[in-house]
Design a protein around this motif. Sequence first.
Motif, mmCIF file in Angstrom:
data_model
loop_
_atom_site.group_PDB
_atom_site.id
_atom_site.type_symbol
_atom_site.label_atom_id
_atom_site.label_comp_id
_atom_site.label_asym_id
_atom_site.label_seq_id
_atom_site.Cartn_x
_atom_site.Cartn_y
_atom_site.Cartn_z
ATOM 1 N N VAL A 61 0.859 -1.178 0.000
ATOM 2 C CA VAL A 61 0.000 0.000 0.000
ATOM 3 C C VAL A 61 0.894 1.226 0.000
ATOM 4 O O VAL A 61 1.829 1.326 0.811
ATOM 5 C CB VAL A 61 -0.926 0.012 1.229
ATOM 6 N N LEU A 93 -3.123 0.244 -3.794
ATOM 7 C CA LEU A 93 -2.572 -1.082 -3.525
ATOM 8 C C LEU A 93 -1.930 -1.611 -4.802
ATOM 9 O O LEU A 93 -2.568 -1.658 -5.861
ATOM 10 C CB LEU A 93 -3.678 -2.034 -3.071
ATOM 11 N N LEU A 121 -6.772 2.429 2.840
ATOM 12 C CA LEU A 121 -6.600 0.984 2.784
ATOM 13 C C LEU A 121 -5.881 0.438 4.014
ATOM 14 O O LEU A 121 -4.947 1.051 4.533
ATOM 15 C CB LEU A 121 -5.827 0.595 1.521
#
Length: 612
Positions: A388, A395, A422
Amino acid sequence: MVADREGGARRRPVRAVTYATCGVVLLTGCASMPDTGDLRDVESTPRQDTQVRVFAMPPRDDATPGEIVQGFLEALTSDDPNYDTARKYLTAPAARKWKPERSTTVLVNAPSTEEDNPASHREDTGNLTYTMAGSSVATVDGRQAYAPAQGPYSKKVHLTQDPKSKQWRIDALPAGVVMGKSDFERNYTSVNKYYFASNTPAGATGQSVAVADPVFVRKNVDPMTQMVRSLLDGPTSWLRPVVRSSFPTGTALKKGVSSLTPDDQNKLTVPLNDRASRAGAAKCAEMATQLLFTMQNLTPTVDSVELQGAGGKKLCDLTENETEAVAWHGSVKRPEYLYFLDGKHRLVRIAGASASTSPVPVPGALGEGDKGLRSVAVSRDEHTAAGVGIDGKSLYVTSLASGGSLGDPVVQSHGTTEGDRLTTPSWDSHGDLWVADRDPAAPRLLLLEQGAGRPVEVRTPELPGRIKDVRVAADGVRIAVVVEKDGKQSLLVGRIDRDEKPGERPVVSVLELHSVTPGWEEVTAMSWAGDSRLVVVGQEQGGVLQMRYVQVDGSTPDGLVPAALPGVKAIASSEDDRVPLVGYSDDGIVRLSPGPQWQTVIKDGSAPVYPG
């Protein structure tokens, strides 16, 4: 026997006879106690050495009703295999109907007992009722599955006096057994039995994937035979929808077999009924693998098994080394490297089993390129990595091979802050990649099959908040998620259900989520640390930051507590407990090698992970 009470309560002696040379303790079950209706506590048995066997004494003649109730409850904490002594406190009809195997209720302390309406002096009627009360901690059901269960406990037992003998006995009582936590910990132990994942693809090498199913068995009552019977009975209710057993339906121990013991070559021979004879060679190898994995979790001294069918005919045998060709087992797959981010936020690694403190960049774009990363995950075959970006928005998935390019992001988040983007990604043994998007406007849990393609949005109908962190188990059928709601976090474990039809995108759901950290209000970090165990960093309400192992059923492994690590921000562990626990703290990357102290690996590093 003396009381084992929390909070410094008074200890009262109970008459007992101890035979130290034989390792046997006899509980009298008839301590002197008043029967005028005052609140009374049944004394908990203190912790005993694992070699000590505890047996109860039957009721004495002319025992008072209070002595009968207390003696019965004490008999429940003994090592009597079939509770024969406990049944002597019951009337004959009640003894036949009582089902102690149906459940075990665990209380904070042993139950208190109080006679109902003592002022009415109803003893002369030949009928009395007592209430057992306490605070629940957990229950163990008829399939030996543990579940936390907080709340008040209150059950009644009814006593009657035989008109001829004038002896008091219990004639009505709840099913199952009840005991305090200290007695439960002395009497029971958690053991994994093993099945195979049924709704996921085979492992990377094509074998079936082993899945641990923890149960509690009585540790001093032939646990080996208990575990074989439990394995043959099938998986616990929670796990059943996603696993299979290779034992044909109806398979059981051969009639007349009451105990199993390995021979002097550490081989366990298991005679089965004629149902087992229906299995072919491949299925028999899987049956033996299930047994061997289960037995080795109970005791490492068993290194081979032999299955026998009708007439004692040998069906198959299997050694420890041969299981590798039959099933993929997460806890025996030692990771080759430990991975983390260096001071420039690039992916580096050191050999997992070495004492090296000199990391080297991984081959490929994540180690050799200039892309700064916030978190990473490495596939379990250590051929692919997911990272990430440092802002948490993107990602990337790329090969761990020299010259590999980074490519376009496979997932992107539109969260406005880093904390709303994320999570750290996570791989299962099938090569599937999991990640959560914490964007409050569109929170979602995503699955990328083989780490590529259009993400599958995973259904989470029972999710009680927003996912803060996620780790999938190696077996691909269980997932751990940290969920945040109203500023508090809890660690939940759910079952992964897949509905896959040829030519269609899979429908994937996480169901039957349950907390494995009841009472905690903050979970800072977590990682899988065994086939059915996680290591967790967090704190209970009003408590201090701590690190603890927890089981997937919510129980706490006995005696296992990692050394304290001040300022811990992340934790990394492996299903293989032969590799050290690794943390990210104020001191940088540290590891808990053999010994009690954390050791610094590198000052300038973050985000440690093992493959997975």
